[in-house]
Design a protein around this motif. Structure first.
Motif, PDB file in Angstrom:
ATOM      1  N   GLU A   1      39.581  34.534  43.981  1.00  0.00           N
ATOM      2  CA  GLU A   1      39.242  36.175  43.106  1.00  0.00           C
ATOM      3  C   GLU A   1      38.691  35.979  42.331  1.00  0.00           C
ATOM      4  O   GLU A   1      38.027  36.903  42.034  1.00  0.00           O
ATOM      5  CB  GLU A   1      40.608  36.105  43.489  1.00  0.00           C
ATOM      6  N   PRO A   2      38.399  34.499  40.961  1.00  0.00           N
ATOM      7  CA  PRO A   2      38.261  35.394  39.991  1.00  0.00           C
ATOM      8  C   PRO A   2      36.513  35.694  39.858  1.00  0.00           C
ATOM      9  O   PRO A   2      36.273  35.160  40.798  1.00  0.00           O
ATOM     10  CB  PRO A   2      38.238  33.465  39.813  1.00  0.00           C
ATOM     11  N   TRP A   3      36.420  36.298  39.846  1.00  0.00           N
ATOM     12  CA  TRP A   3      35.136  37.068  39.492  1.00  0.00           C
ATOM     13  C   TRP A   3      34.130  36.236  39.540  1.00  0.00           C
ATOM     14  O   TRP A   3      32.375  36.409  39.157  1.00  0.00           O
ATOM     15  CB  TRP A   3      34.683  38.452  39.025  1.00  0.00           C
ATOM     16  N   THR A   4      33.827  35.177  38.553  1.00  0.00           N
ATOM     17  CA  THR A   4      32.955  34.280  38.419  1.00  0.00           C
ATOM     18  C   THR A   4      32.961  33.372  39.049  1.00  0.00           C
ATOM     19  O   THR A   4      31.547  32.983  39.641  1.00  0.00           O
ATOM     20  CB  THR A   4      33.386  33.644  36.733  1.00  0.00           C
ATOM     21  N   SER A   5      33.900  33.728  40.312  1.00  0.00           N
ATOM     22  CA  SER A   5      33.399  31.941  41.294  1.00  0.00           C
ATOM     23  C   SER A   5      32.728  32.715  42.210  1.00  0.00           C
ATOM     24  O   SER A   5      31.876  32.047  42.916  1.00  0.00           O
ATOM     25  CB  SER A   5      34.840  32.231  42.377  1.00  0.00           C
ATOM     26  N   TRP A   6      32.525  34.178  42.672  1.00  0.00           N
ATOM     27  CA  TRP A   6      31.287  34.861  43.148  1.00  0.00           C
ATOM     28  C   TRP A   6      29.541  35.246  42.828  1.00  0.00           C
ATOM     29  O   TRP A   6      29.317  36.010  43.616  1.00  0.00           O
ATOM     30  CB  TRP A   6      31.338  36.044  44.232  1.00  0.00           C
ATOM     31  N   THR A   7      29.434  35.158  41.216  1.00  0.00           N
ATOM     32  CA  THR A   7      28.838  35.983  40.277  1.00  0.00           C
ATOM     33  C   THR A   7      28.359  34.514  39.433  1.00  0.00           C
ATOM     34  O   THR A   7      27.798  34.930  38.475  1.00  0.00           O
ATOM     35  CB  THR A   7      29.298  36.698  39.176  1.00  0.00           C
TER      36      THR A   7
ATOM     37  N   ALA B   1      45.755  40.560  32.789  1.00  0.00           N
ATOM     38  CA  ALA B   1      46.712  40.053  32.289  1.00  0.00           C
ATOM     39  C   ALA B   1      47.239  38.357  32.936  1.00  0.00           C
ATOM     40  O   ALA B   1      47.426  37.964  32.103  1.00  0.00           O
ATOM     41  CB  ALA B   1      48.093  40.487  32.948  1.00  0.00           C
ATOM     42  N   ASP B   2      46.832  38.435  34.177  1.00  0.00           N
ATOM     43  CA  ASP B   2      47.184  36.940  34.393  1.00  0.00           C
ATOM     44  C   ASP B   2      45.706  36.159  33.728  1.00  0.00           C
ATOM     45  O   ASP B   2      45.804  34.743  33.660  1.00  0.00           O
ATOM     46  CB  ASP B   2      46.943  36.744  35.911  1.00  0.00           C
ATOM     47  N   ALA B   3      44.579  36.514  33.761  1.00  0.00           N
ATOM     48  CA  ALA B   3      43.134  35.420  33.509  1.00  0.00           C
ATOM     49  C   ALA B   3      43.901  35.889  31.804  1.00  0.00           C
ATOM     50  O   ALA B   3      43.766  34.582  31.753  1.00  0.00           O
ATOM     51  CB  ALA B   3      42.497  36.167  33.370  1.00  0.00           C
TER      52      ALA B   3
ATOM     53  N   ARG C   1      46.755  34.902  30.448  1.00  0.00           N
ATOM     54  CA  ARG C   1      47.239  33.843  30.824  1.00  0.00           C
ATOM     55  C   ARG C   1      46.859  32.768  30.947  1.00  0.00           C
ATOM     56  O   ARG C   1      47.599  31.786  30.216  1.00  0.00           O
ATOM     57  CB  ARG C   1      48.590  34.787  30.944  1.00  0.00           C
ATOM     58  N   THR C   2      46.057  32.946  32.011  1.00  0.00           N
ATOM     59  CA  THR C   2      45.694  31.446  32.050  1.00  0.00           C
ATOM     60  C   THR C   2      44.361  31.303  30.627  1.00  0.00           C
ATOM     61  O   THR C   2      44.609  30.027  30.684  1.00  0.00           O
ATOM     62  CB  THR C   2      44.885  32.158  33.892  1.00  0.00           C
ATOM     63  N   PHE C   3      43.557  32.237  30.623  1.00  0.00           N
ATOM     64  CA  PHE C   3      42.877  31.474  30.252  1.00  0.00           C
ATOM     65  C   PHE C   3      42.944  31.972  28.471  1.00  0.00           C
ATOM     66  O   PHE C   3      42.010  31.125  27.367  1.00  0.00           O
ATOM     67  CB  PHE C   3      40.819  32.040  30.471  1.00  0.00           C
ATOM     68  N   GLY C   4      43.158  33.137  27.905  1.00  0.00           N
ATOM     69  CA  GLY C   4      43.227  33.406  26.797  1.00  0.00           C
ATOM     70  C   GLY C   4      44.010  33.300  25.696  1.00  0.00           C
ATOM     71  O   GLY C   4      43.784  33.169  24.662  1.00  0.00           O
ATOM     72  N   LEU C   5      45.508  33.236  25.579  1.00  0.00           N
ATOM     73  CA  LEU C   5      46.128  32.730  25.106  1.00  0.00           C
ATOM     74  C   LEU C   5      46.327  31.178  24.886  1.00  0.00           C
ATOM     75  O   LEU C   5      47.060  31.562  23.599  1.00  0.00           O
ATOM     76  CB  LEU C   5      47.440  33.133  25.217  1.00  0.00           C
ATOM     77  N   GLU C   6      46.115  30.460  25.455  1.00  0.00           N
ATOM     78  CA  GLU C   6      46.568  29.289  25.201  1.00  0.00           C
ATOM     79  C   GLU C   6      45.132  28.277  24.396  1.00  0.00           C
ATOM     80  O   GLU C   6      45.420  27.115  24.210  1.00  0.00           O
ATOM     81  CB  GLU C   6      46.873  27.919  26.347  1.00  0.00           C
TER      82      GLU C   6
END
Length: 472
Positions: A398-404, A337-339, A341-346
């Motif tokens: 924490e964003p999963w893309t940071s460690w992949t 939900a946070d992601a 709101r941050t990256f998807g809706l705007e």
């Protein structure tokens, strides 16, 4: 727990020779599920009666000398993102009602069923397959065959854990940013993200052309064998490619002598690899060099496309959730939900097109890079599996893309990418080697992986949960 984990290739040969049969092997896989699933939570649904009935039918076909394929009767599991006739597909979400008609197979499921594979059940996934670990509000967290207290990775973590523990010989997963390769690296298994379109998808993924489906196995040979089943057009996927002109098994043993192999331990990004990952990666490179490959350290000159990836990924995630009503964001994984709101809706249409432009430029650069090099080698992951319940390794954002960092760039470019096990840390956590090829070079990527496995034994290492001397 039973440590016997026959591969699909071995089972097909044994069925043909009459040394075992699909019913016995299905029963054995079901016992492994019963014995081990409480520890790892890899399978959320098992169709015992349906599997045994299908195994009986397969055994009768082998008895008549009329199997549907060389893998008729092989016990198989399915990631719970792929729709499956007669079974609920819940996608790890409490938004989905299980009590509805389930009347259609996804193309991958249909091809496996047509080949006579015995479908055992569905594998766990995070909600809508959105992240790099496998946990969900609906089904809980999925552990690792190398330690129930370790994550299996994601989003195909349930499939990888099941394959690693012999809960079926193989599985099929999906990969939109690393989702078959991350868990393969963490669990010591094999996974291929094929060239986009080589394996049809239906329904179309909301993540668009980032999303691929591919085999999850214990060996490269099994991955090639499954690709022969999956890489067939399906009329429901308008973007599906024509089938390959030959079997993926043809030329699999041709070796790597003379191949031009680029080695990039950090892909040119500012990444800190675990020292044991660096060691295992260097040793894997040496194996291929000793086999005759022309090895050279070279970066493809990419800039990290993470911002563009986030735009494409989370606008897709927002679209997934939209049909479930205005309060859906309050009922899903809070991180998702946070992601959104941050990256998807705007994000605007212009933002989306800008992200696509980044993607096309990366594709151009990689296309030119492969004019010089047949394949590119990277670590699959910069670290081994970390503790269950965490959303990121210690010390990483924490964003999963940071460690992949080594996986999602090749979803942007649609290239084939294979993960094979290439070592263990001192405390017995698997490490993965990634082999990346140009688009449409899936057979070449598999050939390199097979050459590596022919000279190493990491794919045969016995997971902790199957080893009585190390079992937790």
């Amino acid at each position: 727990m039973d440590a016997r984990r026959p591969t699909a290739t071995e089972l097909g040969a044994a069925f043909a020779a009459g040394t075992t049969d699909p019913v016995a092997e299905t029963r054995a896989a079901l016992v492994r599920i019963e014995d081990g699933n409480d520890a790892v939570n890899a399978i959320l649904f098992t169709d015992t009666d349906g599997a045994l009935a299908a195994a009986e039918e397969s055994a009768a076909r082998w008895e008549r000398g009329a199997p549907l394929s060389p893998v008729d009767g092989v016990p198989t599991t399915i990631k719970d993102i792929l729709i499956t006739r007669g079974w609920p597909t819940l996608r790890g979400s409490r938004l989905i009602d299980a009590d509805q008609p389930w009347e259609e197979d996804a193309p991958t499921v249909a091809r496996l069923r047509e080949a006579g594979c015995v479908l055992l059940g569905k594998n766990t996934t995070p909600e809508f397959a959105w992240k790099g670990v496998t946990d969900s509000l609906r089904h809980g967290a999925t552990g690792n065959p190398w330690g129930a207290g370790l994550t299996a990775g994601g989003s195909s973590g349930g499939a990888a854990a099941a394959v690693g523990l012999g809960m079926g010989a193989w599985s099929v997963g999906t990969d939109g940013g690393g989702s078959v390769r991350i868990p393969a690296s963490f669990t010591g298994t094999v996974a291929l993200k094929p060239t986009f379109g080589q394996v049809p998808l239906y329904p179309a993924s909301p993540y668009g052309t980032l999303a691929h489906a591919g085999p999850m196995t214990r060996t490269v040979r099994d991955a090639a064998l499954m690709m022969d089943l999956l890489a067939r057009p399906d009329p429901r996927d308008w973007s599906a490619l024509a089938p390959p002109v030959r079997s993926y098994l043809d030329g699999l043993d041709a070796g790597v002598a003379g191949l031009r192999v680029a080695v990039s331990p950090r892909l040119g990004f500012d990444v800190r690899n675990d020292p044991e990952v660096d060691r295992a990666f260097r040793e894997a490179v040496d194996v291929l060099a000793d086999a005759g490959a022309h090895v050279e350290e070279a970066d493809p000159g990419l800039e990290d496309p993470v911002d563009a990836f986030h735009t494409l990924w989370f606008t897709g995630a927002a679209k997934v959730v939209q049909p479930y009503g205005p309060d859906a964001l309050d009922r899903i994984d809070p991180g998702l939900a946070d992601a959104i709101r941050t990256f998807g809706l705007e994000r605007t249409a212009s933002d989306y097109l800008d992200a696509m432009a980044v993607r096309m430029e990366h594709g151009r650069r990689m296309g030119l890079f492969h004019q010089e090099y047949d394949v590119l080698l990277t670590p699959t992951m910069p670290m081994p599996a970390f503790p269950l319940g965490r959303q990121a390794p210690q010390g990483w954002p924490e964003p999963w893309t940071s460690w992949t960092p080594y996986t999602y760039p090749f979803n942007m470019t649609q290239q084939p990418a294979l993960s094979v096990p290439c070592g263990l840390t001192a405390d017995r956590r698997p490490i993965g080697l990634q082999v990346v090829g140009p688009r449409h070079a899936d057979a070449l990527v598999l050939r390199v992986g097979e050459a590596y496995q022919a000279r190493t034994g990491w794919h045969d290492a016995v997971p902790t949960l199957l080893d009585p001397e190390t079992e937790e």
